[in-house]
Motif scaffolding. Structure first.
Motif, PDB file in Angstrom:
ATOM      1  N   LEU A  53       0.879  -1.087  -0.415  1.00  0.00           N
ATOM      2  CA  LEU A  53       0.348   0.146  -0.190  1.00  0.00           C
ATOM      3  C   LEU A  53       0.443   1.303   0.242  1.00  0.00           C
ATOM      4  O   LEU A  53       1.909   1.409   0.884  1.00  0.00           O
ATOM      5  CB  LEU A  53      -0.522  -0.005   1.105  1.00  0.00           C
ATOM      6  CG  LEU A  53      -2.201  -1.273   1.245  1.00  0.00           C
ATOM      7  CD1 LEU A  53      -2.475  -0.721   2.431  1.00  0.00           C
ATOM      8  CD2 LEU A  53      -2.597  -1.294   0.246  1.00  0.00           C
ATOM      9  N   ASN A  54       0.453   2.181  -0.760  1.00  0.00           N
ATOM     10  CA  ASN A  54       1.639   3.250  -0.929  1.00  0.00           C
ATOM     11  C   ASN A  54       1.094   4.912  -0.623  1.00  0.00           C
ATOM     12  O   ASN A  54       1.777   5.615  -0.497  1.00  0.00           O
ATOM     13  CB  ASN A  54       1.306   3.557  -2.722  1.00  0.00           C
ATOM     14  CG  ASN A  54       2.400   2.291  -3.438  1.00  0.00           C
ATOM     15  OD1 ASN A  54       3.379   1.608  -2.786  1.00  0.00           O
ATOM     16  ND2 ASN A  54       1.932   1.478  -4.261  1.00  0.00           N
ATOM     17  N   ALA A  55      -0.257   4.782  -0.275  1.00  0.00           N
ATOM     18  CA  ALA A  55      -0.724   6.039   0.056  1.00  0.00           C
ATOM     19  C   ALA A  55      -1.931   5.761   1.054  1.00  0.00           C
ATOM     20  O   ALA A  55      -2.744   4.647   0.717  1.00  0.00           O
ATOM     21  CB  ALA A  55      -0.941   6.889  -1.221  1.00  0.00           C
ATOM     22  N   ALA A  56      -2.496   7.033   1.409  1.00  0.00           N
ATOM     23  CA  ALA A  56      -3.570   6.983   2.103  1.00  0.00           C
ATOM     24  C   ALA A  56      -4.263   8.264   2.079  1.00  0.00           C
ATOM     25  O   ALA A  56      -3.786   8.715   2.798  1.00  0.00           O
ATOM     26  CB  ALA A  56      -3.769   6.662   3.602  1.00  0.00           C
ATOM     27  N   CYS A  57      -5.807   8.179   2.908  1.00  0.00           N
ATOM     28  CA  CYS A  57      -5.887   9.773   3.097  1.00  0.00           C
ATOM     29  C   CYS A  57      -7.584   9.485   4.116  1.00  0.00           C
ATOM     30  O   CYS A  57      -8.186   8.579   3.868  1.00  0.00           O
ATOM     31  CB  CYS A  57      -6.529  10.415   2.410  1.00  0.00           C
ATOM     32  SG  CYS A  57      -7.944  10.048   0.858  1.00  0.00           S
ATOM     33  N   VAL A  58      -7.770  10.014   4.681  1.00  0.00           N
ATOM     34  CA  VAL A  58      -9.268  10.282   5.778  1.00  0.00           C
ATOM     35  C   VAL A  58     -10.173  10.874   4.658  1.00  0.00           C
ATOM     36  O   VAL A  58      -9.644  12.213   4.374  1.00  0.00           O
ATOM     37  CB  VAL A  58      -9.283  10.226   6.846  1.00  0.00           C
ATOM     38  CG1 VAL A  58     -10.558  10.492   6.937  1.00  0.00           C
ATOM     39  CG2 VAL A  58      -8.295   9.045   7.403  1.00  0.00           C
ATOM     40  N   ASP A  59     -11.877  11.229   3.788  1.00  0.00           N
ATOM     41  CA  ASP A  59     -12.655  12.211   3.790  1.00  0.00           C
ATOM     42  C   ASP A  59     -13.336  12.512   5.229  1.00  0.00           C
ATOM     43  O   ASP A  59     -12.996  12.294   6.351  1.00  0.00           O
ATOM     44  CB  ASP A  59     -13.142  11.162   2.877  1.00  0.00           C
ATOM     45  CG  ASP A  59     -14.753  10.875   3.448  1.00  0.00           C
ATOM     46  OD1 ASP A  59     -14.917  10.508   4.452  1.00  0.00           O
ATOM     47  OD2 ASP A  59     -14.627   9.593   2.842  1.00  0.00           O
ATOM     48  N   ASP A  60     -13.757  13.928   4.799  1.00  0.00           N
ATOM     49  CA  ASP A  60     -14.928  13.982   5.792  1.00  0.00           C
ATOM     50  C   ASP A  60     -16.379  13.566   6.243  1.00  0.00           C
ATOM     51  O   ASP A  60     -16.077  14.205   7.806  1.00  0.00           O
ATOM     52  CB  ASP A  60     -15.689  15.251   5.079  1.00  0.00           C
ATOM     53  CG  ASP A  60     -14.647  16.633   4.481  1.00  0.00           C
ATOM     54  OD1 ASP A  60     -13.372  16.406   4.811  1.00  0.00           O
ATOM     55  OD2 ASP A  60     -15.094  17.171   3.098  1.00  0.00           O
ATOM     56  N   ALA A  61     -16.225  12.519   5.636  1.00  0.00           N
ATOM     57  CA  ALA A  61     -17.144  11.676   6.670  1.00  0.00           C
ATOM     58  C   ALA A  61     -16.718  10.437   7.668  1.00  0.00           C
ATOM     59  O   ALA A  61     -16.773   9.555   8.140  1.00  0.00           O
ATOM     60  CB  ALA A  61     -17.790  10.746   5.757  1.00  0.00           C
ATOM     61  N   GLY A  62     -15.312  10.525   7.348  1.00  0.00           N
ATOM     62  CA  GLY A  62     -13.925   9.799   8.294  1.00  0.00           C
ATOM     63  C   GLY A  62     -13.881   8.590   7.358  1.00  0.00           C
ATOM     64  O   GLY A  62     -13.968   7.524   8.559  1.00  0.00           O
ATOM     65  N   VAL A  63     -14.151   7.584   6.049  1.00  0.00           N
ATOM     66  CA  VAL A  63     -13.863   7.645   5.548  1.00  0.00           C
ATOM     67  C   VAL A  63     -12.605   6.969   5.278  1.00  0.00           C
ATOM     68  O   VAL A  63     -11.917   7.728   4.681  1.00  0.00           O
ATOM     69  CB  VAL A  63     -14.784   6.794   4.039  1.00  0.00           C
ATOM     70  CG1 VAL A  63     -14.622   5.571   3.537  1.00  0.00           C
ATOM     71  CG2 VAL A  63     -16.338   6.755   4.994  1.00  0.00           C
ATOM     72  N   GLY A  64     -11.951   5.950   5.511  1.00  0.00           N
ATOM     73  CA  GLY A  64     -10.197   6.110   4.913  1.00  0.00           C
ATOM     74  C   GLY A  64      -9.847   5.041   3.839  1.00  0.00           C
ATOM     75  O   GLY A  64     -10.914   4.590   3.487  1.00  0.00           O
ATOM     76  N   TYR A  65      -9.333   6.039   3.318  1.00  0.00           N
ATOM     77  CA  TYR A  65      -9.197   4.689   1.487  1.00  0.00           C
ATOM     78  C   TYR A  65      -6.881   4.424   1.594  1.00  0.00           C
ATOM     79  O   TYR A  65      -6.384   5.081   2.821  1.00  0.00           O
ATOM     80  CB  TYR A  65      -9.150   5.913   0.513  1.00  0.00           C
ATOM     81  CG  TYR A  65     -10.263   6.392   0.207  1.00  0.00           C
ATOM     82  CD1 TYR A  65     -11.307   6.092  -0.152  1.00  0.00           C
ATOM     83  CD2 TYR A  65     -10.663   7.553   1.708  1.00  0.00           C
ATOM     84  CE1 TYR A  65     -13.069   6.679   0.197  1.00  0.00           C
ATOM     85  CE2 TYR A  65     -12.644   7.720   1.389  1.00  0.00           C
ATOM     86  CZ  TYR A  65     -13.286   7.673   0.575  1.00  0.00           C
ATOM     87  OH  TYR A  65     -14.262   7.511   0.962  1.00  0.00           O
ATOM     88  N   ALA A  66      -7.583   3.501   1.340  1.00  0.00           N
ATOM     89  CA  ALA A  66      -6.172   2.995   1.203  1.00  0.00           C
ATOM     90  C   ALA A  66      -4.809   2.364  -0.821  1.00  0.00           C
ATOM     91  O   ALA A  66      -6.129   1.543  -1.125  1.00  0.00           O
ATOM     92  CB  ALA A  66      -4.751   1.906   2.313  1.00  0.00           C
ATOM     93  N   ALA A  67      -4.620   3.051  -0.854  1.00  0.00           N
ATOM     94  CA  ALA A  67      -4.106   2.509  -2.513  1.00  0.00           C
ATOM     95  C   ALA A  67      -3.055   1.943  -2.888  1.00  0.00           C
ATOM     96  O   ALA A  67      -1.976   2.454  -2.516  1.00  0.00           O
ATOM     97  CB  ALA A  67      -4.610   3.645  -3.200  1.00  0.00           C
ATOM     98  N   GLY A  68      -2.735   0.440  -3.555  1.00  0.00           N
ATOM     99  CA  GLY A  68      -1.461  -0.051  -4.030  1.00  0.00           C
ATOM    100  C   GLY A  68      -0.634  -0.335  -4.616  1.00  0.00           C
ATOM    101  O   GLY A  68      -1.997   0.529  -5.710  1.00  0.00           O
TER     102      GLY A  68
END
Length: 608
Positions: A43-58
């Motif tokens: 997994l190379n990157a991550a972020c969290v949106d305004d609703a608290g949902v997290g994301y990870a891309a790889g």
């Protein structure tokens, strides 16, 4: 190349679609991760949106979504390209990667759609803020727009690879190769180069505002700026590890992560202190919003920081190396590996440890049709289960590495001796006959579902790595220097076949029609009559550790995540897109036609 384990047991058989000239090609197999959970790609990157949902891309199109309850799932996406960055905006999430690939979600990660950005450059960074979307990548690629559907290239800024981009909607900073730093005052429409003070490659940039900017990169370099990125100061190094991501809540609360699982934290914007991350390897991405802090990295690892400041690796299944796997006709599935681990698949919990009772590395596992499984490994270890892997018993092992009904000498666990042989492979027939092979040519056989094993005396002392048999009494063992042994009487006697290849052979498999053996340097041998082997060109030079087959298809598994198919009697191998780069140690073909792959770092992949 990683050190090879002892040869691993191949098993049973596999069915696959026929592929003939003039016919439509069958659809590619759909592979899914079964361990670790939800997947094991980098997994190379991550972020969290305004609703608290997290994301990870790889890598290999890995795109994970974390819901409000903290549960991660793998999203279905239409790409196998490596995703390098993911950005969270007010109304969309954008993931970008190699070859200009871009995926967008506008429903908090429930669905994803491919979007065209008008470039084929490898894209390394993305940022969405205050109505401005920026994307950067190889060769100085820079794109700007109001959203991912309306991006246009910014021309002629630089030819340096850009690895990071940040904006607050007005000020924008891009960073990259050789210490390159670019600055814009109009949200990325026009850029100019500024002096960074370093020639080290910069990999990430972030700021809480114009007077609080950070850039990090290779060799532990950390730059800070308090004047909107016009001037930068190189801070004293806190580590020599490469730094890959930076995020914070403000000048007094900034985090940096990087190689070897390094985590740095500052409370004053100047002095960065290391924290123990408990990560299994490199950390490559970092996300932060409110009290939510998590980092992602190699082998699908996700680590979170709690309110006490402790980092914790999220449970994701077993992460130790697996050497062998077996699936039965009734759906029973177990894998064996490093440190005596036995994992068996639970319909609800996934792959969970079973109490093996041993700590020796296990190299082989096999089962019959009566619920019996046998696993073998170092120090002459033989363990047996009679209830589909739920409980295991250590069989007695004598000082000379032999096993017999009347052998009452201490087990290896109580009295290790130099004479105890490493056992490398086991085979069981559906009817309960079986064979074990190992170091120094040791060969054992059973006819009572593995309850007792007898040493077979023969004149061959070459190390044996693989074994396979048929119900009609024919059996094969292979090993060091291209050794192949053949038996016609259920392993009671053996003869050495003429050597046709000098490479070590790690596994052998046969059906009623042909026999194949695989080994070092991409070796694949075939014998139509079971005794006269000829080499087949595989096109690869990495070691092939395992082979399995069913019907007219045979599958070989190699290190570097390679799985190849060869048809009965054919000389051409077709690679399978498995979507992982982890080394495979074993492939198993189940009676229902499904394939299972296991390997390093706890990899378990299945295809039905």
């Amino acid at each position: 190349m990683r050190t090879l384990t002892l040869a691993l047991a191949s098993a049973l058989a596999l069915s696959a679609c026929h592929r003939h000239r003039g016919r439509a090609r069958p659809a590619p197999r759909a592979w899914r991760w079964e361990n670790p959970s939800p997947q094991g790609n980098k997994l190379n990157a991550a972020c969290v949106d305004d609703a608290g949902v997290g994301y990870a891309a790889g890598d290999f199109g890995a795109l994970l979504v974390r819901d409000a309850r903290g549960a991660w799932r793998a999203a279905e996406v239409a790409t196998t390209a490596h995703l390098r960055a993911v950005a969270c905006g007010a109304s969309e999430v954008l993931a970008v990667g190699d070859g200009g690939v871009a995926l967008r979600s506008r429903d908090h990660g429930r669905t994803w759609r491919r979007v065209s950005l008008g470039t084929r450059a490898d894209l390394h960074a993305a940022q969405i803020h205050a109505g401005v979307t920026l994307v950067a990548g190889a060769g100085g690629a820079l794109l700007r727009g109001a959203d991912s559907a309306h991006l246009a290239a910014v021309q002629g800024v630089t030819t340096d690879n850009l690895n990071a981009v940040w904006t607050d909607g007005a000020l924008a900073i891009a960073a990259g190769q050789g210490g390159a730093l670019l600055r814009s005052d109009d949200g990325g429409a026009r850029w100019r180069r500024v002096e960074s003070g370093t020639q080290r490659t910069l990999t990430a940039v972030w700021g809480s505002g114009r007077d609080d900017l950070y850039a990090v990169g290779a060799g532990g370099v950390i730059l800070v700026s308090a004047d909107g990125g016009a001037g930068w100061t190189v801070l004293p190094r806190s580590t020599s590890d490469d730094l890959r991501a930076v995020r914070g809540r403000g000048r007094r609360d900034v985090y940096v992560v990087g190689s070897s699982g390094v985590v740095l934290h500052t409370r004053d914007g100047v002095q960065f202190i290391q924290e123990a991350s408990n990560a299994p390897g490199d950390l490559l991405g970092l996300a932060l919003r409110g009290d939510d802090v998590f980092a992602v990295g190699v082998r699908g690892s996700i680590t979170t920081r709690d309110a006490t400041g402790r980092w914790r690796l999220l449970p994701g299944g077993h992460r130790g190396t697996l050497h062998a796997v077996w699936r039965g006709r009734d759906g029973t599935a177990c894998a064996a590996g490093q440190g005596g681990v036995i994992l068996c698949q639970d319909p609800t919990l996934g792959w969970v440890p079973a109490p093996s009772g041993v700590r020796a590395n296990l190299a082989g596992i096999a089962g019959d049709d009566a619920g019996v499984l046998v696993a073998v490994g170092d120090y002459g270890t033989v363990i047996r289960s009679v209830n589909n892997g739920r409980a295991w018993t250590l069989l007695p092992t004598g000082e000379q590495g032999t096993l017999a009904p009347d052998d009452t000498s201490p087990t290896w666990a109580q009295l290790p001796t130099r004479q105890n042989r490493a056992l490398s492979a086991v085979w069981l027939s559906p009817e309960g006959r079986g064979l074990i092979v190992g170091r120094d040519g040791i060969t054992l056989r059973t006819s009572d579902h593995g309850a007792t094993w007898q040493r077979v005396r023969h004149a061959f002392n070459d190390g044996l790595f693989g074994v396979w048999g048929l119900s009609d009494g024919r059996a094969w063992a292979c090993g060091v220097g291209g050794t192949v042994l053949h038996s016609s009487d259920h392993g009671a006697t053996w003869q050495k076949l003429p050597q046709t290849h000098p490479q070590d052979l790690f596994a052998v498999w046969s059906d009623a029609g042909e026999t194949l053996a695989v080994g070092r340097a991409g070796t694949l041998l075939r014998a139509a009559d079971g005794t006269h082997f000829t080499p087949i060109e595989t096109g690869i030079t990495t070691p092939i550790l395992s082979i399995a087959g069913r019907g007219d298809d045979r599958w070989v598994a190699s290190v570097n995540g390679q799985l190849l198919r060869v048809r009965r009697g054919a000389t051409r191998l077709t690679p399978e897109a498995v979507r992982t780069g982890d080394d495979f140690t074993a492939v198993h073909a189940a009676p229902d036609g499904g394939l299972t792959l296991v390997g390093y770092w706890g990899t378990v992949l299945s295809s039905r």
